[in-house]
Design an enzyme around this catalytic site. Structure first.
Site, short mmCIF file in Angstrom:
data_model
loop_
_atom_site.label_atom_id
_atom_site.label_comp_id
_atom_site.label_asym_id
_atom_site.label_seq_id
_atom_site.Cartn_x
_atom_site.Cartn_y
_atom_site.Cartn_z
N SER A 67 -12.90 4.56 5.46
CA SER A 67 -13.46 4.03 6.71
C SER A 67 -14.72 4.79 7.13
CB SER A 67 -12.41 4.11 7.84
OG SER A 67 -11.55 2.99 7.77
N GLY A 124 -9.03 5.92 2.05
CA GLY A 124 -9.61 6.75 3.11
C GLY A 124 -11.10 6.55 3.25
N ASP A 172 0.85 -1.20 0.00
CA ASP A 172 0.00 0.00 0.00
C ASP A 172 0.89 1.25 0.00
OD1 ASP A 172 -2.42 1.40 0.20
OD2 ASP A 172 -2.35 1.45 2.39
N HIS A 193 -7.60 10.01 4.58
CA HIS A 193 -7.09 8.95 5.46
C HIS A 193 -7.32 9.30 6.93
CE1 HIS A 193 -4.43 8.00 1.89
NE2 HIS A 193 -4.96 6.83 2.18
N THR A 252 -8.40 2.45 9.20
CA THR A 252 -8.86 3.09 10.44
C THR A 252 -9.94 2.29 11.18
OG1 THR A 252 -8.28 5.26 9.58
CG2 THR A 252 -9.93 5.22 11.33
P1 13P Z 1 -8.84 4.77 6.19
O1 13P Z 1 -7.88 5.56 7.02
O2 13P Z 1 -10.09 5.54 5.90
O3 13P Z 1 -9.15 3.43 6.78
O4 13P Z 1 -8.11 4.50 4.76
C1 13P Z 1 -7.09 3.56 4.66
C2 13P Z 1 -6.35 3.63 3.38
O5 13P Z 1 -6.74 4.30 2.44
C3 13P Z 1 -5.14 2.82 3.26
O6 13P Z 1 -4.48 3.01 2.04
O1 G3H Z 2 -3.11 4.82 3.92
C1 G3H Z 2 -2.55 4.71 5.00
C2 G3H Z 2 -2.85 3.58 5.89
O2 G3H Z 2 -3.86 3.94 6.80
C3 G3H Z 2 -1.59 3.08 6.55
O3 G3H Z 2 -1.23 3.80 7.68
O4 G3H Z 2 1.24 4.15 7.35
O5 G3H Z 2 0.22 4.28 9.64
O6 G3H Z 2 0.42 2.07 8.49
P1 G3H Z 2 0.25 3.58 8.32
ZN ZN Z 3 -4.60 5.00 1.30
#
Ligand code: 13P
Ligand code: G3H
Ligand code: ZN
Length: 313
Positions: free
Chosen positions: A213, A211, A81, A180, A262
């Protein structure tokens, strides 16, 4: 079985559902995702951020994903990711552990984003690894942009068409109003559906919503039990997520992969906090993490149903 993400996503876009993509950082999160996806016969993507790799290590996280997908016999893509560190993206491709990577050049000028994405696509496709790219900027927890400032970073439909033609990426993450973290906006988050429709009309590859959630107030309240609401918890006051009806509208209009981190974080914390409050003397990790896993499974189940991915494998 681990599979590339592209065929899963192409099928999802064609059939009007979205494949859930969950961020994993440890065994309990991965098991909650995989077991629920298997129970519901849903395709699923396990994804690791650069932070997750720093925390747990690429090899450990890959071992969990590989073992889980083999034992549960559902198609699982193992995805990097937000690859912003090019050396790490190249390492993930060369390792043979990932079946999918995201190259996130969204902070670069357009020409540089195209150039970098195209190079990563060539590298990854040689090994049958799928590539997600990003165009437009999805704000994060720290962003203090106003709505109009945010719109300036939304994905431009014509640019998206050109970007996909020139890079040959397999999926495109777009900015249409999500953010996010737990703070999506100060009020109810509104997606720019008109923009999404224009993008979907011009870009035929699967579109990705980051993003996304929902930030359940009920689970958030459990997470806050007995907490003095200082630090990060003070910041969570008034947090709002993306409402379910907007997620459904996004799926109807071309979104074929939805990222959730999230909501699992909040469920994980809520489960642990509830277990520690219920029995102040507990010190067996299984009794602390077990309830957290169960709560995360509930969240995963809701997401699979919401995204329309149930019984798709
Ligand atoms: P959330 O923070 O809304 O869960 O999004 C996660 C995300 O986009 C990870 O790439
Ligand atoms: O898109 C971001 C994700 O929520 C990952 O978050 O870099 O804190 O693991 P993190
Ligand atoms: Zn993301």
């Amino acid at each position: 079985m681990l599979v590339p993400s592209a065929p899963l996503l192409i099928r999802a876009r064609k059939n009007g559902y979205a494949v859930p993509a969950f961020n994993i950082n440890n065994l309990e999160i991965a098991q909650a995702v995989l077991e629920t996806a298997a129970e519901m016969r849903s395709p699923v993507i396990l994804q690791t951020s650069e932070g997750a790799i720093d925390y747990a290590g690429m090899d450990y996280l890959a071992a969990i994903a590989h073992t889980g997908s083999r034992l549960l016999k559902i198609p699982v893509a193992f995805h990097l990711d937000h690859g912003t560190n090019v050396a790490l993206v190249e390492k993930a491709i060369a390792s043979g552990l990932y079946t999918s990577v995201m190259i996130d050049g969204s902070r670069l000028p357009l020409a540089e984003n195209i150039k970098l994405t195209r190079r990563i696509v060539e590298l990854a496709h040689r090994q049958k690894i799928s590539v997600e790219a990003e165009l437009g900027a999805i704000p994060g927890v720290e962003d203090k942009l106003s709505v109009t400032e945010r719109e300036a970073y939304f994905t431009d439909p014509e640019q998206a068409e050109k970007f996909v033609q020139e890079t040959k990426c397999d999926a495109l993450a777009i900015a249409v109003g999500t953010a996010h973290g737990a703070y999506k906006s100060t009020g109810a988050a509104i997606l720019d559906l008109a923009r999404l429709k224009k993008i979907a009309a011009l870009v035929k590859i699967p579109l990705v919503l980051h993003g996304a959630s929902g930030v359940s107030q009920k689970i958030l309240d459990t997470a806050h039990q007995g907490c003095e609401r200082l630090g990060d918890c003070e910041r969570l006051e008034g947090a709002t997520g993306i409402p379910n009806n907007q997620i459904k509208a996004a799926v109807k209009n071309g979104i074929a992969k939805i990222n959730i981190d999230t909501d699992l974080r909040i469920a994980f914390t809520a489960g642990i906090r509830a277990a520690l409050i219920k029995d102040r003397h507990v010190f067996d990790p299984r009794k602390i993490l077990g309830p957290a896993k169960e709560l995360m499974k509930k969240v995963v189940k809701e997401k699979i149903a919401l995204f329309g991915a149930k019984e798709k494998v």
